[in-house]
Write a protein that holds these residues in place. Structure first.
Motif, mmCIF file in Angstrom:
data_model
loop_
_atom_site.group_PDB
_atom_site.id
_atom_site.type_symbol
_atom_site.label_atom_id
_atom_site.label_comp_id
_atom_site.label_asym_id
_atom_site.label_seq_id
_atom_site.Cartn_x
_atom_site.Cartn_y
_atom_site.Cartn_z
ATOM 1 N N LYS A 242 -4.673 52.108 -8.882
ATOM 2 C CA LYS A 242 -3.501 52.970 -8.729
ATOM 3 C C LYS A 242 -2.966 53.448 -10.083
ATOM 4 O O LYS A 242 -2.268 54.454 -10.147
ATOM 5 C CB LYS A 242 -2.388 52.234 -7.976
ATOM 6 N N ARG A 243 -3.303 52.763 -11.144
ATOM 7 C CA ARG A 243 -2.805 53.120 -12.465
ATOM 8 C C ARG A 243 -3.719 54.103 -13.193
ATOM 9 O O ARG A 243 -3.353 54.608 -14.257
ATOM 10 C CB ARG A 243 -2.619 51.857 -13.305
ATOM 11 N N ILE A 244 -4.886 54.360 -12.640
ATOM 12 C CA ILE A 244 -5.835 55.257 -13.298
ATOM 13 C C ILE A 244 -5.293 56.677 -13.393
ATOM 14 O O ILE A 244 -5.642 57.415 -14.312
ATOM 15 C CB ILE A 244 -7.209 55.195 -12.586
ATOM 16 N N PHE A 245 -4.399 57.057 -12.484
ATOM 17 C CA PHE A 245 -3.832 58.404 -12.536
ATOM 18 C C PHE A 245 -3.148 58.673 -13.877
ATOM 19 O O PHE A 245 -3.100 59.808 -14.349
ATOM 20 C CB PHE A 245 -2.869 58.651 -11.373
ATOM 21 N N VAL A 246 -2.610 57.624 -14.500
ATOM 22 C CA VAL A 246 -1.966 57.784 -15.804
ATOM 23 C C VAL A 246 -3.001 58.244 -16.830
ATOM 24 O O VAL A 246 -2.737 59.146 -17.630
ATOM 25 C CB VAL A 246 -1.289 56.466 -16.255
ATOM 26 N N LEU A 247 -4.190 57.660 -16.781
ATOM 27 C CA LEU A 247 -5.249 58.063 -17.705
ATOM 28 C C LEU A 247 -5.629 59.522 -17.476
ATOM 29 O O LEU A 247 -5.799 60.279 -18.437
ATOM 30 C CB LEU A 247 -6.484 57.170 -17.544
ATOM 31 N N CYS A 248 -5.755 59.903 -16.203
ATOM 32 C CA CYS A 248 -6.092 61.299 -15.869
ATOM 33 C C CYS A 248 -5.038 62.258 -16.425
ATOM 34 O O CYS A 248 -5.377 63.305 -16.984
ATOM 35 C CB CYS A 248 -6.223 61.469 -14.359
ATOM 36 N N THR A 249 -3.789 61.886 -16.298
ATOM 37 C CA THR A 249 -2.695 62.723 -16.800
ATOM 38 C C THR A 249 -2.767 62.846 -18.320
ATOM 39 O O THR A 249 -2.604 63.934 -18.874
ATOM 40 C CB THR A 249 -1.332 62.138 -16.369
ATOM 41 N N LEU A 250 -3.044 61.745 -18.984
ATOM 42 C CA LEU A 250 -3.142 61.760 -20.445
ATOM 43 C C LEU A 250 -4.338 62.595 -20.914
ATOM 44 O O LEU A 250 -4.230 63.343 -21.895
ATOM 45 C CB LEU A 250 -3.243 60.339 -20.996
ATOM 46 N N ILE A 251 -5.457 62.478 -20.206
ATOM 47 C CA ILE A 251 -6.655 63.253 -20.555
ATOM 48 C C ILE A 251 -6.362 64.746 -20.410
ATOM 49 O O ILE A 251 -6.659 65.533 -21.309
ATOM 50 C CB ILE A 251 -7.859 62.818 -19.691
ATOM 51 N N ARG A 252 -5.757 65.128 -19.265
ATOM 52 C CA ARG A 252 -5.421 66.541 -19.022
ATOM 53 C C ARG A 252 -4.422 67.070 -20.051
ATOM 54 O O ARG A 252 -4.417 68.247 -20.383
ATOM 55 C CB ARG A 252 -4.851 66.726 -17.611
ATOM 56 N N SER A 253 -3.585 66.185 -20.561
ATOM 57 C CA SER A 253 -2.562 66.593 -21.528
ATOM 58 C C SER A 253 -3.099 66.661 -22.955
ATOM 59 O O SER A 253 -2.362 67.023 -23.868
ATOM 60 C CB SER A 253 -1.378 65.623 -21.484
ATOM 61 N N ILE B 64 -5.423 56.964 -25.427
ATOM 62 C CA ILE B 64 -5.784 56.752 -24.010
ATOM 63 C C ILE B 64 -6.402 55.369 -23.832
ATOM 64 O O ILE B 64 -6.096 54.661 -22.867
ATOM 65 C CB ILE B 64 -6.729 57.860 -23.506
ATOM 66 N N LEU B 65 -7.239 54.959 -24.774
ATOM 67 C CA LEU B 65 -7.833 53.613 -24.705
ATOM 68 C C LEU B 65 -6.761 52.531 -24.816
ATOM 69 O O LEU B 65 -6.831 51.509 -24.136
ATOM 70 C CB LEU B 65 -8.884 53.431 -25.796
ATOM 71 N N THR B 66 -5.776 52.776 -25.654
ATOM 72 C CA THR B 66 -4.664 51.821 -25.784
ATOM 73 C C THR B 66 -3.911 51.704 -24.458
ATOM 74 O O THR B 66 -3.590 50.594 -24.015
ATOM 75 C CB THR B 66 -3.699 52.258 -26.905
ATOM 76 N N VAL B 67 -3.666 52.843 -23.822
ATOM 77 C CA VAL B 67 -2.983 52.830 -22.517
ATOM 78 C C VAL B 67 -3.861 52.138 -21.482
ATOM 79 O O VAL B 67 -3.371 51.322 -20.692
ATOM 80 C CB VAL B 67 -2.612 54.266 -22.074
ATOM 81 N N TYR B 68 -5.165 52.428 -21.482
ATOM 82 C CA TYR B 68 -6.092 51.759 -20.546
ATOM 83 C C TYR B 68 -5.992 50.236 -20.694
ATOM 84 O O TYR B 68 -5.827 49.515 -19.710
ATOM 85 C CB TYR B 68 -7.546 52.217 -20.770
ATOM 86 N N CYS B 69 -6.094 49.764 -21.935
ATOM 87 C CA CYS B 69 -6.047 48.310 -22.168
ATOM 88 C C CYS B 69 -4.694 47.714 -21.774
ATOM 89 O O CYS B 69 -4.629 46.588 -21.273
ATOM 90 C CB CYS B 69 -6.352 47.998 -23.628
ATOM 91 N N SER B 70 -3.643 48.496 -21.957
ATOM 92 C CA SER B 70 -2.291 47.999 -21.681
ATOM 93 C C SER B 70 -1.951 47.947 -20.202
ATOM 94 O O SER B 70 -1.338 46.972 -19.747
ATOM 95 C CB SER B 70 -1.253 48.880 -22.383
ATOM 96 N N ILE B 71 -2.319 48.988 -19.457
ATOM 97 C CA ILE B 71 -1.830 49.040 -18.069
ATOM 98 C C ILE B 71 -2.900 48.885 -16.998
ATOM 99 O O ILE B 71 -2.570 48.661 -15.844
ATOM 100 C CB ILE B 71 -1.018 50.329 -17.798
ATOM 101 N N VAL B 72 -4.180 48.995 -17.372
ATOM 102 C CA VAL B 72 -5.249 48.819 -16.371
ATOM 103 C C VAL B 72 -5.992 47.514 -16.626
ATOM 104 O O VAL B 72 -6.027 46.626 -15.774
ATOM 105 C CB VAL B 72 -6.229 50.019 -16.356
ATOM 106 N N ARG B 73 -6.574 47.392 -17.799
ATOM 107 C CA ARG B 73 -7.357 46.189 -18.089
ATOM 108 C C ARG B 73 -6.496 44.932 -18.006
ATOM 109 O O ARG B 73 -6.959 43.887 -17.530
ATOM 110 C CB ARG B 73 -8.022 46.292 -19.462
ATOM 111 N N SER B 74 -5.247 45.016 -18.419
ATOM 112 C CA SER B 74 -4.369 43.839 -18.361
ATOM 113 C C SER B 74 -4.216 43.321 -16.931
ATOM 114 O O SER B 74 -4.133 42.111 -16.710
ATOM 115 C CB SER B 74 -3.006 44.159 -18.963
ATOM 116 N N VAL B 75 -4.187 44.230 -15.966
ATOM 117 C CA VAL B 75 -4.101 43.824 -14.556
ATOM 118 C C VAL B 75 -5.385 43.126 -14.131
ATOM 119 O O VAL B 75 -5.362 42.121 -13.423
ATOM 120 C CB VAL B 75 -3.834 45.053 -13.648
ATOM 121 N N LEU B 76 -6.519 43.656 -14.567
ATOM 122 C CA LEU B 76 -7.820 43.094 -14.191
ATOM 123 C C LEU B 76 -8.083 41.733 -14.827
ATOM 124 O O LEU B 76 -8.935 40.980 -14.361
ATOM 125 C CB LEU B 76 -8.941 44.060 -14.580
#
Length: 189
Positions: free
Chosen positions: A104-115, A122-134
């Motif tokens: 559900k948090r991957i949409f944030v990455l998509c938004t950042l990529i489009r922006s 983007i990798l920092t955000v991935y590690c912070s909000i997606v990988r941390s959950v996993l």
């Protein structure tokens, strides 16, 4: 005037005898202490779970715990500090939960990529909000994962890296970023 509030008290007993009364005695003592200190146990939020792997008896012979005159609900699964624990100690529910939550948090990455945000950010955000959950509390559940469950978790990272680096294979994206496979990270921690 004062307000008291206590949340998430966990109690555990280990016994060979299915009719061992120590847990009921401990709950009774907690109930009495709560009343003396102007607190009230919420029986509707209180759960009991039995872990039993033997064959000598069935768990339905064990009487339910009673608190404040109410029978406590017996469950096969519950969430404790963000980790879903099952009475059979399988991690199916927890893996499903973390994969869903991270996805559900991957949409944030998509938004950042489009922006047009930088790949490093983007990798920092991935590690912070997606990988941390996993990886949350993985030292508790990693050793009990099946190969399929581990691959299911890995798919989320693979999907994220494919979004960030659409022209690279998963292996090459890992090499480029310096990230490890999630299973390797769990093994090394």
């Amino acid at each position: 005037f004062y307000i008291k509030y206590v949340d998430d008290v966990s109690m555990v007993t280990v016994a060979d005898d299915p009719l061992d009364g120590r847990m009921q005695a401990a709950v009774h003592q907690l109930d009495e202490w709560s009343k003396l200190n102007s607190l009230k146990l919420n029986g509707k939020k209180t759960k009991e779970m039995i872990l039993h792997f033997g064959r000598r008896f069935h768990t339905n012979i064990i009487p339910n715990i009673v608190a404040s005159g109410e029978k406590i609900e017996r469950v096969n699964e519950f969430k404790l500090l963000g980790v879903i624990i099952r009475s059979d100690l399988s991690w199916n529910s927890h893996v499903k939960y973390i994969v869903s939550k991270a996805s559900k948090r991957i949409f944030v990455l998509c938004t950042l990529i489009r922006s047009g945000v930088s790949t490093v950010d983007i990798l920092t955000v991935y590690c912070s909000i997606v990988r941390s959950v996993l990886e949350y509390a993985s030292s508790v559940w990693h050793c009990g994962l099946t190969k399929e469950q581990s691959l299911e978790i890995e798919k989320v990272q693979k999907r994220c890296l494919k979004l960030i680096f659409p022209n690279f294979s998963y292996r090459n994206a890992l090499l480029l970023t310096g990230l490890e496979r999630l299973a390797e990270r769990r093994e090394s921690s």
